[in-house]
Design an enzyme around this catalytic site. Structure first.
Site, mmCIF file in Angstrom:
data_model
loop_
_atom_site.group_PDB
_atom_site.id
_atom_site.type_symbol
_atom_site.label_atom_id
_atom_site.label_comp_id
_atom_site.label_asym_id
_atom_site.label_seq_id
_atom_site.Cartn_x
_atom_site.Cartn_y
_atom_site.Cartn_z
ATOM 1 N N HIS A 100 3.384 6.929 -6.780
ATOM 2 C CA HIS A 100 2.655 8.131 -7.202
ATOM 3 C C HIS A 100 3.596 9.340 -7.161
ATOM 4 O O HIS A 100 3.593 10.189 -8.062
ATOM 5 C CB HIS A 100 1.466 8.330 -6.257
ATOM 6 C CG HIS A 100 0.355 9.164 -6.794
ATOM 7 N ND1 HIS A 100 -0.753 9.462 -6.056
ATOM 8 C CD2 HIS A 100 0.169 9.792 -7.981
ATOM 9 C CE1 HIS A 100 -1.576 10.226 -6.765
ATOM 10 N NE2 HIS A 100 -1.032 10.440 -7.939
ATOM 11 N N HIS B 183 0.827 -1.205 0.000
ATOM 12 C CA HIS B 183 0.000 0.000 0.000
ATOM 13 C C HIS B 183 0.867 1.265 0.000
ATOM 14 O O HIS B 183 0.727 2.138 -0.862
ATOM 15 C CB HIS B 183 -0.935 -0.001 1.215
ATOM 16 C CG HIS B 183 -1.742 1.251 1.351
ATOM 17 N ND1 HIS B 183 -3.033 1.351 0.876
ATOM 18 C CD2 HIS B 183 -1.441 2.472 1.865
ATOM 19 C CE1 HIS B 183 -3.493 2.567 1.104
ATOM 20 N NE2 HIS B 183 -2.541 3.279 1.705
ATOM 21 N N GLU B 184 1.751 1.349 0.968
ATOM 22 C CA GLU B 184 2.561 2.565 1.078
ATOM 23 C C GLU B 184 3.445 2.741 -0.147
ATOM 24 O O GLU B 184 3.712 3.865 -0.578
ATOM 25 C CB GLU B 184 3.392 2.551 2.362
ATOM 26 C CG GLU B 184 2.562 2.575 3.652
ATOM 27 C CD GLU B 184 1.545 3.708 3.708
ATOM 28 O OE1 GLU B 184 1.795 4.770 3.099
ATOM 29 O OE2 GLU B 184 0.494 3.526 4.357
ATOM 30 N N HIS C 121 1.776 4.703 -2.799
ATOM 31 C CA HIS C 121 1.932 6.154 -2.650
ATOM 32 C C HIS C 121 3.314 6.591 -3.157
ATOM 33 O O HIS C 121 3.468 7.634 -3.798
ATOM 34 C CB HIS C 121 1.827 6.559 -1.179
ATOM 35 C CG HIS C 121 0.451 6.477 -0.591
ATOM 36 N ND1 HIS C 121 -0.617 7.155 -1.112
ATOM 37 C CD2 HIS C 121 -0.015 5.815 0.503
ATOM 38 C CE1 HIS C 121 -1.698 6.908 -0.353
ATOM 39 N NE2 HIS C 121 -1.353 6.098 0.623
HETATM 40 ZN ZN LIG Z 1 -2.500 5.313 2.197
#
Ligand SMILES: [Zn+2]
Length: 674
Positions: free
Chosen positions: A471, A464-465, A468
């Protein structure tokens, strides 16, 4: 004293901050000079005798505040991931200064006059799309910050912002102190029956460090639920642990929450909005309070029904222990039992297959290679802000360098709870900078010499992290304002959630999930059962999340003057009225330790996770069913969405990838809500 290292741009690769030279005493002088410098730069913009142009006003604004940006990025990270009393003091001192600085810029009438003038002529300026968006975005932000208010109203606004900033810092520091103070202390190892020998040893060590030599201490995680609740066999210890978690901070932070909600409502009214939530969502992809309330209302009933079905299953197992009614402190424990009995998965059996280095390199990094062609090289020659924080250089498929990724995976006393991504250097074509991003997790450190074995959820968090991080790394915009993750809060979780899909993709899981001693792959049947078992917990997870979301929403849809007398009473009433009050499922965060909404900028924004998940589930379905090779889909997702940041409407980016507007069906199916 040597020269303050923030005063000059970093000369290191990627302008990595010169951490080896940075000391806590550098922060305050750098902040002060940074703010003064930016105000001087803005004074120069407004003093320009030339009529305003995008270049001499907006681009100049984009270029301003370099020193402030440098110190703020480093400081924000340090205060979250490696704080100290000194850093906390600087934080308390700086928060109101920053709020005032923001106001000094956004309430500068001469500056706004130039922006307003350009905005009025925007159709005639012949701007490229990103520059036009820069003008429009800045204009909206100035208006939303009070640029159009009269003198007296602006003065009141400044007062509100300053007080809110200070209260937010106090709230956070209260949570930290209350969480430490509420750690559960027990006298005997027997009381910790059910925990692994390692965990008991860690609790003994924790006790020693905290001055309870000879006893055992379980420190609290930031959420209501605590991981040990799934394992502790002594019901009374579970009850004490959960009570400690749920009760922390209420006395000090309840009144603060009431005060903050009132100030936010007043500020919203001043800016022409019926509530803080209405003010916030205007600038989000959701747009209106009704849109958010509508989604939440649609989910509550099916989620509660799901949770009730789960409770009935738990009750059957608990009856064997003579328990008539499942209490909140029983839920995780019997969930784990049902998972083991009905799905034949034991969380403890999985751990040996999830060794951190392997999950990172052969899972997270491998997925980034499959989808985007990236490769990673660790750079031990580059120093980060803490010995735990490791620096990796990221390369494109053609060998070109992309940026730096810093991984800081372990828990420590100086780090706040949870997991997050942050950015030390933001990408921008204008400044020529390439990104330096970081991930923070809170994985417990094993005994010396032991491998770091992860829980299923920690593996998910790692993916998940890193979503980011991608991104931020893929950002390809001109203006710093639009870089990478600078998208609305109800959009920013979407790319990170999408990245979780790689965790269970067969080719990825086969690569990273291998027994740390034997090297044997995790049996595919076990993965399937684990995924099926996850479906079982959706009722609980959706309810605890929605309860916290509705709580956030209630605090921030209160109109100005809507007095709240008691935070706990308000909380109970709101949950009951929303139909989400399931006694055995407390909200994921209760008011008194809900840092997201009272100190981390997620006020009226906790809904963003499920709002983003609509896009996430839809996109995952697109990845799986579009018939393209993975690498091609990845490239499209990168180019049309991740790289764009906020340089165009995020929903337009979504449409450019998926080919239509988002649909809710895949989310409902995933969460078992149909
Ligand atoms: Zn998050």
């Amino acid at each position: 004293m040597t020269e303050n290292p923030f005063f000059k741009p970093s000369s290191l690769v990627y302008e990595l901050p010169p951490f080896a030279a940075i000391r806590p005493e550098h922060y305050l002088p750098a902040y002060e000079r940074g703010m003064a410098e930016q105000l001087a730069e803005i004074a120069a913009i407004t003093a320009d005798p030339q009529p305003p142009t995008v270049d001499n006003t907006l681009v100049a604004l984009e270029r301003s505040g370099e020193l402030l940006r440098r110190v703020d990025a480093v400081f924000r990270n340090q205060s979250a991931s490696d704080t100290s009393e000194l850093v906390d003091e600087v934080d308390a001192e700086v928060s109101p200064l920053l709020a005032a600085h923001h106001d000094a810029i956004h309430l500068d009438r001469a500056l706004f006059a130039r922006i307003e003038e350009l905005y009025g002529r925007r159709a005639e300026l012949g701007l490229d799309p990103e520059s036009l968006r820069l003008l429009e975005t800045r204009h909206i932000r100035f208006v939303r910050s009070g640029a159009r208010l009269g003198e007296a109203e602006q003065a009141r606004l400044r007062g509100l912002n300053a007080e809110l900033a200070a209260l937010g810092t106090t709230f956070q520091q209260n949570v930290n102190a209350a969480t430490k103070a509420a750690a559960l202390v027990v006298d005997t190892a027997e009381e910790l029956d059910g925990l692994s020998a390692d965990a008991v040893a860690a609790a003994a060590e924790n006790a020693r460090v905290l001055g309870h030599e000879g006893r055992f201490v379980l420190s609290l995680k930031s959420t209501s639920g605590q991981p040990e609740l799934a394992l502790l066999t002594d019901r009374s210890v579970r009850e004490r642990l959960l009570a400690a978690s749920l009760g922390r901070g209420a006395a000090v932070n309840g009144p603060l929450a009431i005060r903050m909600a009132a100030l936010r409502a007043e500020r919203a009214a001043l800016l022409g909005h019926p509530s803080h939530a209405a003010y916030v969502v205007e600038d989000e992809t959701a747009g209106t309070v009704e849109a958010v309330s509508g989604l939440l209302a649609r989910l509550v009933g099916p989620a509660v029904a799901n949770a009730r079905r789960e409770a009935a299953e738990l009750a059957k197992v608990a009856a064997a222990d003579g328990i008539e009614e499942i209490a909140a402190h029983d839920w995780a424990y019997y969930s784990e039992k049902v998972r083991q009995e009905s799905y034949q998965v034991d969380a403890a059996v999985l751990r040996p297959y999830f060794e951190l280095e392997r999950v990172l390199h052969d899972g997270v990094f491998l997925a980034a290679k499959l989808a985007y062609g990236l490769t990673f090289t660790e750079r031990p020659d580059l120093t980060a802000y803490h010995p735990d924080a490791r620096v990796f250089e990221v390369f494109e498929e053609d060998g070109g360098s992309l940026g730096l990724f810093i991984g800081d995976f372990h828990a420590r006393a100086s780090k706040r709870g949870g997991a997050w991504m942050d950015e030390l250097v933001g990408q921008s074509g204008l400044t020529g900078r390439r990104p330096v991003v970081l991930n923070n997790l809170n994985i417990a450190r094993p005994a010396p010499g032991e491998p770091v074995l992860l829980a299923w959820d920690e593996v998910r968090t790692l993916f998940h992290e890193f979503g980011h991080a991608l991104h931020g790394l893929f950002s390809d915009v001109r203006y710093p304002l639009f870089a990478g993750t600078a998208v609305p809060r109800d959009f920013v979780e979407f790319p990170s959630q999408v990245n979780e899909m790689w965790m269970v993709r067969p080719e990825v899981v086969a690569s990273y999930a291998r027994h740390h001693v034997t090297g044997e792959p995790l049996p595919a049947a076990l993965v399937e059962r684990m995924v099926a078992a996850e479906g079982f917990g959706e009722g609980f997870r959706t309810v605890e999340y929605l309860a916290a979301t509705l709580l956030d929403w209630a605090w921030h849809t209160v109109p100005q003057g809507g007095e709240i007398e008691d935070a706990e009473e308000f909380e109970a009433r709101v949950l009951a009225e929303a139909g989400i009050a399931v006694p055995a499922i407390p909200p994921r965060y209760r008011t008194a330790y809900f840092q997201h909404i009272f100190s981390s900028g997620y006020s009226a924004g906790y809904y963003a996770y499920i709002w983003s998940e609509v896009l996430d589930a839809d996109t995952v379905q697109w990845f799986e069913g579009n018939g393209r090779p993975v690498r091609e889909s990845g490239e499209l997702f990168r180019r049309e969405l991740l790289a764009r940041g906020f340089s165009r409407d995020p929903l337009e980016s979504f449409r450019a990838v998926v080919g239509r507007a988002p649909e809710i069906g895949p989310l409902l199916a995933r969460r078992g809500l149909v």
